[in-house]
Design a protein around this motif. Structure first.
Motif, PDB file in Angstrom:
ATOM      1  N   GLN A 111       0.774  -1.112   0.051  1.00  0.00           N
ATOM      2  CA  GLN A 111      -0.071   0.003  -0.044  1.00  0.00           C
ATOM      3  C   GLN A 111       0.752   1.143   0.035  1.00  0.00           C
ATOM      4  O   GLN A 111       0.574   2.344  -0.733  1.00  0.00           O
ATOM      5  N   LYS A 138      -4.751   5.056  -1.236  1.00  0.00           N
ATOM      6  CA  LYS A 138      -5.322   4.012  -0.622  1.00  0.00           C
ATOM      7  C   LYS A 138      -5.034   4.060   0.987  1.00  0.00           C
ATOM      8  O   LYS A 138      -3.831   4.152   1.520  1.00  0.00           O
ATOM      9  N   LYS A 139      -6.116   4.009   1.802  1.00  0.00           N
ATOM     10  CA  LYS A 139      -5.846   3.888   3.323  1.00  0.00           C
ATOM     11  C   LYS A 139      -5.744   2.491   3.944  1.00  0.00           C
ATOM     12  O   LYS A 139      -5.554   2.326   4.899  1.00  0.00           O
ATOM     13  N   ASN A 140      -6.802   1.616   3.372  1.00  0.00           N
ATOM     14  CA  ASN A 140      -6.954   0.249   3.878  1.00  0.00           C
ATOM     15  C   ASN A 140      -6.889  -0.729   2.449  1.00  0.00           C
ATOM     16  O   ASN A 140      -7.654  -1.067   2.011  1.00  0.00           O
ATOM     17  N   SER A 141      -5.685  -1.086   2.313  1.00  0.00           N
ATOM     18  CA  SER A 141      -5.573  -1.845   1.324  1.00  0.00           C
ATOM     19  C   SER A 141      -5.514  -3.366   1.938  1.00  0.00           C
ATOM     20  O   SER A 141      -5.386  -3.620   3.001  1.00  0.00           O
ATOM     21  N   ASN A 169       0.845   4.053  -2.953  1.00  0.00           N
ATOM     22  CA  ASN A 169       0.438   5.500  -2.540  1.00  0.00           C
ATOM     23  C   ASN A 169       1.990   6.542  -2.942  1.00  0.00           C
ATOM     24  O   ASN A 169       1.615   7.518  -3.404  1.00  0.00           O
TER      25      ASN A 169
END
Length: 161
Positions: A26, A101-104, A30
């Motif tokens: 993630q 993305k904050k929650n992959s 990012n």
């Protein structure tokens, strides 16, 4: 393309290592997206080269397999290309600008970083120390040769991995 899904059985420290690999993937995605935003004219190959820069700069990114880092950069590029495609086609409404993305929930290994030991066990060989995991499912992987398997994705779900 044929997709086979298996549940994975492991120990708690292996699950923690999988979570760490997912967070690292993630992070790479990012950072690749941020690199694209900050630099005009960046293409897919520049994002793959940027993965090497990230590996030199961050120790935890170096621990993840190089093909897994490149797969994360490819995911960022697919979001970017989808956005431009929607703009070209004049899709009504929002065009889907790429988001951080904050929650992959997954990490993907391409051709290296993993090895199929037998039809029921897989071992991950990067420095995240995931190790040997047992595959639980009804499909028989002995039917397929290792060269036919192109990608392995570890996905975190509510009922396991």
């Amino acid at each position: 393309m044929l997709v086979l899904e298996f549940k994975v059985k492991g120990k708690p420290h292996q699950y923690a290592a999988i979570d760490e690999a997912i967070r690292t993937a993630q992070f790479v995605r990012n950072k690749a997206l941020r690199y694209w935003i900050d630099n005009r004219g960046v293409n897919k190959y520049d994002l793959n080269k940027y993965c090497r820069v990230l590996a030199r700069e961050y120790g935890f990114a170096r621990e993840l397999n190089s093909t897994a880092r490149q797969a994360s950069a490819e995911r960022a590029w697919s979001a970017i290309s989808r956005f431009f495609e929607n703009c070209r086609k004049s899709v009504p409404g929002k065009k889907g600008y790429p988001k951080f993305k904050k929650n992959s929930r997954s990490v993907e290994y391409k051709t290296s970083g993993w090895k199929l030991l037998d039809p029921k066990h897989i071992v991950f060989t990067d420095k995240k120390n995931i190790g040997r995991l047992k595959l639980v499912g009804t499909w028989d992987l002995a039917f397929y040769s290792t060269e036919q398997i192109k990608r392995v994705r570890l996905v975190r779900r509510a009922d396991g991995y």
